[in-house]
Design a protein around this motif. Structure first.
Motif, PDB file in Angstrom:
ATOM      1  N   ALA A   1       0.857  -1.197   0.000  1.00  0.00           N
ATOM      2  CA  ALA A   1       0.000   0.000   0.000  1.00  0.00           C
ATOM      3  C   ALA A   1       0.886   1.237   0.000  1.00  0.00           C
ATOM      4  O   ALA A   1       1.987   1.232   0.562  1.00  0.00           O
ATOM      5  N   TYR A   2       0.390   2.295  -0.637  1.00  0.00           N
ATOM      6  CA  TYR A   2       1.128   3.557  -0.709  1.00  0.00           C
ATOM      7  C   TYR A   2       0.130   4.700  -0.693  1.00  0.00           C
ATOM      8  O   TYR A   2      -0.902   4.649  -1.362  1.00  0.00           O
ATOM      9  N   LYS A   3       0.435   5.715   0.087  1.00  0.00           N
ATOM     10  CA  LYS A   3      -0.452   6.874   0.161  1.00  0.00           C
ATOM     11  C   LYS A   3       0.398   8.128   0.270  1.00  0.00           C
ATOM     12  O   LYS A   3       1.369   8.170   1.017  1.00  0.00           O
ATOM     13  N   ASN A   4       0.011   9.151  -0.481  1.00  0.00           N
ATOM     14  CA  ASN A   4       0.700  10.427  -0.403  1.00  0.00           C
ATOM     15  C   ASN A   4      -0.284  11.539  -0.731  1.00  0.00           C
ATOM     16  O   ASN A   4      -1.306  11.313  -1.403  1.00  0.00           O
ATOM     17  N   SER A   5       0.002  12.719  -0.249  1.00  0.00           N
ATOM     18  CA  SER A   5      -0.884  13.865  -0.497  1.00  0.00           C
ATOM     19  C   SER A   5      -0.033  15.111  -0.662  1.00  0.00           C
ATOM     20  O   SER A   5       1.084  15.207  -0.142  1.00  0.00           O
ATOM     21  N   LEU A   6      -0.571  16.064  -1.400  1.00  0.00           N
ATOM     22  CA  LEU A   6       0.116  17.321  -1.668  1.00  0.00           C
ATOM     23  C   LEU A   6      -0.901  18.447  -1.608  1.00  0.00           C
ATOM     24  O   LEU A   6      -1.912  18.426  -2.320  1.00  0.00           O
ATOM     25  N   GLY A   7      -0.638  19.439  -0.760  1.00  0.00           N
ATOM     26  CA  GLY A   7      -1.484  20.623  -0.652  1.00  0.00           C
ATOM     27  C   GLY A   7      -0.691  21.867  -0.997  1.00  0.00           C
ATOM     28  O   GLY A   7       0.490  21.979  -0.632  1.00  0.00           O
ATOM     29  N   SER A   8      -1.309  22.812  -1.712  1.00  0.00           N
ATOM     30  CA  SER A   8      -0.596  24.002  -2.161  1.00  0.00           C
ATOM     31  C   SER A   8      -1.468  25.237  -2.030  1.00  0.00           C
ATOM     32  O   SER A   8      -2.636  25.228  -2.422  1.00  0.00           O
ATOM     33  N   TYR A   9      -0.892  26.293  -1.482  1.00  0.00           N
ATOM     34  CA  TYR A   9      -1.474  27.631  -1.531  1.00  0.00           C
ATOM     35  C   TYR A   9      -0.625  28.442  -2.514  1.00  0.00           C
ATOM     36  O   TYR A   9       0.613  28.370  -2.486  1.00  0.00           O
ATOM     37  N   PHE A  10      -1.263  29.228  -3.371  1.00  0.00           N
ATOM     38  CA  PHE A  10      -0.492  29.960  -4.368  1.00  0.00           C
ATOM     39  C   PHE A  10      -1.173  31.286  -4.693  1.00  0.00           C
ATOM     40  O   PHE A  10      -2.388  31.451  -4.541  1.00  0.00           O
ATOM     41  N   ALA A  11      -0.347  32.213  -5.158  1.00  0.00           N
ATOM     42  CA  ALA A  11      -0.851  33.531  -5.562  1.00  0.00           C
ATOM     43  C   ALA A  11       0.038  34.050  -6.687  1.00  0.00           C
ATOM     44  O   ALA A  11       1.249  33.789  -6.721  1.00  0.00           O
ATOM     45  N   ARG A  12      -0.594  34.767  -7.614  1.00  0.00           N
ATOM     46  CA  ARG A  12       0.155  35.325  -8.744  1.00  0.00           C
ATOM     47  C   ARG A  12      -0.449  36.666  -9.135  1.00  0.00           C
ATOM     48  O   ARG A  12      -1.681  36.816  -9.176  1.00  0.00           O
ATOM     49  N   ALA A  13       0.411  37.631  -9.424  1.00  0.00           N
ATOM     50  CA  ALA A  13      -0.024  38.946  -9.887  1.00  0.00           C
ATOM     51  C   ALA A  13       0.723  39.287 -11.169  1.00  0.00           C
ATOM     52  O   ALA A  13       1.942  39.098 -11.254  1.00  0.00           O
ATOM     53  N   ASN A  14      -0.020  39.788 -12.159  1.00  0.00           N
ATOM     54  CA  ASN A  14       0.551  40.123 -13.464  1.00  0.00           C
ATOM     55  C   ASN A  14       0.164  41.565 -13.790  1.00  0.00           C
ATOM     56  O   ASN A  14      -1.021  41.918 -13.755  1.00  0.00           O
ATOM     57  N   TYR A  15       1.168  42.373 -14.141  1.00  0.00           N
ATOM     58  CA  TYR A  15       0.921  43.795 -14.428  1.00  0.00           C
ATOM     59  C   TYR A  15       1.565  44.168 -15.758  1.00  0.00           C
ATOM     60  O   TYR A  15       2.706  43.770 -16.048  1.00  0.00           O
ATOM     61  N   GLN A  16       0.827  44.933 -16.591  1.00  0.00           N
ATOM     62  CA  GLN A  16       1.341  45.444 -17.851  1.00  0.00           C
ATOM     63  C   GLN A  16       1.018  46.932 -17.964  1.00  0.00           C
ATOM     64  O   GLN A  16      -0.073  47.370 -17.577  1.00  0.00           O
ATOM     65  N   TYR A  17       1.947  47.671 -18.506  1.00  0.00           N
ATOM     66  CA  TYR A  17       1.710  49.086 -18.761  1.00  0.00           C
ATOM     67  C   TYR A  17       2.036  49.378 -20.221  1.00  0.00           C
ATOM     68  O   TYR A  17       3.193  49.235 -20.655  1.00  0.00           O
ATOM     69  N   GLU A  18       0.999  49.726 -20.973  1.00  0.00           N
ATOM     70  CA  GLU A  18       1.113  50.080 -22.381  1.00  0.00           C
ATOM     71  C   GLU A  18       1.796  48.985 -23.209  1.00  0.00           C
ATOM     72  O   GLU A  18       2.413  49.271 -24.231  1.00  0.00           O
ATOM     73  N   ASN A  19       1.681  47.736 -22.746  1.00  0.00           N
ATOM     74  CA  ASN A  19       2.317  46.597 -23.425  1.00  0.00           C
ATOM     75  C   ASN A  19       3.823  46.783 -23.588  1.00  0.00           C
ATOM     76  O   ASN A  19       4.445  46.130 -24.434  1.00  0.00           O
ATOM     77  N   LYS A  20       4.412  47.662 -22.769  1.00  0.00           N
ATOM     78  CA  LYS A  20       5.855  47.902 -22.833  1.00  0.00           C
ATOM     79  C   LYS A  20       6.572  47.390 -21.583  1.00  0.00           C
ATOM     80  O   LYS A  20       7.680  46.858 -21.681  1.00  0.00           O
ATOM     81  N   TYR A  21       5.940  47.553 -20.432  1.00  0.00           N
ATOM     82  CA  TYR A  21       6.555  47.159 -19.171  1.00  0.00           C
ATOM     83  C   TYR A  21       5.741  46.016 -18.572  1.00  0.00           C
ATOM     84  O   TYR A  21       4.526  46.157 -18.350  1.00  0.00           O
ATOM     85  N   LEU A  22       6.400  44.905 -18.322  1.00  0.00           N
ATOM     86  CA  LEU A  22       5.731  43.688 -17.883  1.00  0.00           C
ATOM     87  C   LEU A  22       6.328  43.238 -16.547  1.00  0.00           C
ATOM     88  O   LEU A  22       7.552  43.222 -16.371  1.00  0.00           O
ATOM     89  N   LEU A  23       5.464  42.874 -15.633  1.00  0.00           N
ATOM     90  CA  LEU A  23       5.922  42.426 -14.320  1.00  0.00           C
ATOM     91  C   LEU A  23       4.998  41.322 -13.817  1.00  0.00           C
ATOM     92  O   LEU A  23       3.773  41.437 -13.915  1.00  0.00           O
ATOM     93  N   GLU A  24       5.592  40.249 -13.305  1.00  0.00           N
ATOM     94  CA  GLU A  24       4.812  39.152 -12.739  1.00  0.00           C
ATOM     95  C   GLU A  24       5.504  38.633 -11.492  1.00  0.00           C
ATOM     96  O   GLU A  24       6.730  38.445 -11.482  1.00  0.00           O
ATOM     97  N   ALA A  25       4.723  38.383 -10.445  1.00  0.00           N
ATOM     98  CA  ALA A  25       5.252  37.847  -9.192  1.00  0.00           C
ATOM     99  C   ALA A  25       4.383  36.669  -8.761  1.00  0.00           C
ATOM    100  O   ALA A  25       3.150  36.707  -8.889  1.00  0.00           O
TER     101      ALA A  25
END
Length: 478
Positions: free
Chosen positions: A249-273
């Motif tokens: 028998a084998y058992k495993n589990s995986l839990g994840s909390y995540f967040a992402r922010a994406n910002y663009q200005y005039e399609n010239k400046y791009l930032l993602e965290a």
């Protein structure tokens, strides 16, 4: 090969559906070595109203295989192809008594035709299903919940009859094996996107994901049967002193909390965290969670006003950079890596009786934790003549720490000689230059070319004591 397909799809503005069925059967080049497959799929998407969408997907498949031995093994365990090559073609298949003839000059090899009497079948069933609900309570906000399950069932049953060379030695041998594996998935996400002042684009996502994996298997077998007609349907009819039995028998589990922010200005400046917090059930509770942030930025220089004079020949000029971490928890199929592992495969004699024994086979490691990859990347993208010529230059620096080692050796004075551990770290640097050109593009003919130059340097930063040779490599490719 026989194959049949049937599919139905349709719907309207609010409802869309699709159903399909497929059947395939293929005979092997060697007799009794064919395969068949049945699969079915159903998709349904329903718009309840402007606020709510729901969907359902279900897939089922069944694969059947005949496992008559072909080329593996040697001597009495040789397969049909090897046995046919070794067998004297001038000899008859059977003698005057109807028994399979054995080549007297190669008596340790079976009659190849006798191997067709082996019954060995595998059946694999898989059922996958998922359902989702999407809520759009206000403009720009989307809430989504997804539930899924994946059930895989496998059984293999075989019988080695006494008409074969190895079967006669065992007086008939039967085995059955069953495995049941189930995976569950739950995803909960909230996404918000907005545009303000016509130049600023913002998209943010937060979520939680949970996965669980369960696997169970059982196998049993016996030998020394009175007659071959039982096959594997009556294991108790075998007279072998110690029938085969096992389970796991084998058992495993995986839990994840995540967040992402994406910002663009005039399609010239791009930032993602991005940031993730991942927890895995294989590790001790004090070392179960790993935290992995990342950030990336881009500057489309060709969109700047001071680059307007280059638009006739320069299609794209983009500078980008990223830095981040990812984690790895794959350490093999262990129930709990922080517990000592035991095995019952060793026996001992007590008095005049053979007894089952249990021994420690592997030490647990409560300090075991995530392997982490940290990478910095910087790149430059160039496009010329309406992007028909594209040039990409990229440099990366990657460091892997707390490398997971499945079976690290231990000194001889320990009770056991291996342990799962985080051991060692490496560093890799490299540079890549890629040139893509669209030389000819017409309605009926295209000619594209790619040239890549790359150099990589890999080395150990800290090396495990049990690793014999250092990792120091330089590679240059073109």
């Amino acid at each position: 090969m026989h194959q049949h397909n049937l599919s139905i799809n349709g719907g309207g503005d609010r409802t869309k559906y699709m159903a399909s069925f497929n059947y395939m059967k293929q005979e092997g080049v060697v007799k009794s070595n064919g395969t068949s497959r049945i699969s079915a799929r159903i998709n349904l998407d329903q718009v309840i109203n402007k606020y709510v969408n729901v969907g359902l997907t279900a897939n089922y498949s069944q694969n059947r295989y005949d496992n008559v031995p072909l080329g593996d093994g040697d001597n009495e365990n040789a397969g049909i192809l090897v046995s046919a090559i070794r067998f004297n073609p001038t000899l008859p298949v059977r003698d005057e008594n109807g028994e399979y003839v054995i080549d007297p000059s190669r008596s340790n090899f079976p009659n190849p035709v006798s191997l067709l009497d082996i019954t060995d079948e595998t059946v694999k069933d898989r059922l996958m299903g998922s359902a989702f609900v999407v809520l759009k309570p206000v403009k720009g906000l989307e809430l989504k919940a997804t539930l899924g399950a994946d059930r895989r069932m496998q059984k293999r049953r075989n019988y080695l009859p006494k008409t074969t060379l190895s079967g006669a030695e065992k007086k008939g041998k039967a085995n059955v094996y069953y495995q049941d594996a189930t995976g569950y998935l739950m995803d909960l996400t909230a996404t918000y996107s907005t545009i303000f002042k016509e130049k600023h684009h913002l998209k943010a996502l937060v979520g939680y994901s949970y996965q669980q994996f369960n696997t169970e298997s059982v196998n049993a077998g016996n030998e020394d049967f009175l007659m071959d007609s039982f096959l594997y349907h009556n294991l108790a009819a075998g007279n072998y002193a110690k029938p085969i039995v096992g389970s796991s028998a084998y058992k495993n589990s995986l839990g994840s909390y995540f967040a992402r922010a994406n910002y663009q200005y005039e399609n010239k400046y791009l930032l993602e965290a991005t940031v993730r917090a991942d927890g895995v059930g294989n590790f001790d509770k004090d070392h179960r969670w790993g935290y992995f942030p990342s950030v990336s930025a881009g500057w489309v220089i060709s969109e700047e006003k001071f680059m307007e004079s280059t638009q006739d020949w320069l299609f794209n000029l983009k500078l980008r950079a990223s830095f981040g971490q990812t984690g790895n928890s794959n350490i093999g199929n262990r129930i709990y890596t922080f517990y000592d592992m035991t095995s019952s495969s060793y026996n001992y004699v007590f008095g005049s009786t053979l007894m089952n024994g249990v021994y420690a086979s592997e030490l647990g490691n409560p300090r075991l934790t995530w392997e982490t990859t940290m990478e910095f990347n910087i790149g430059l993208d160039l496009g010329f003549l309406k992007n028909r010529i594209r040039l990409t230059a990229e440099y990366f620096n990657r460091r892997i720490t707390d490398i997971l080692v499945k079976d690290k050796s231990l000194p001889f004075y320990n009770e056991v000689n291996k342990i799962a551990d985080n051991s060692g770290s490496t560093q890799s640097t490299g540079f890549e230059l890629t040139l893509n050109t669209a030389n000819i593009q017409t309605k009926n003919f295209e000619w594209n070319a790619t040239l890549t130059l790359a150099q990589y340097n890999d080395r150990w930063r800290t090396r495990p004591d049990t690793w014999n040779r250092p990792l120091t490599k330089r590679r240059t490719t073109t």
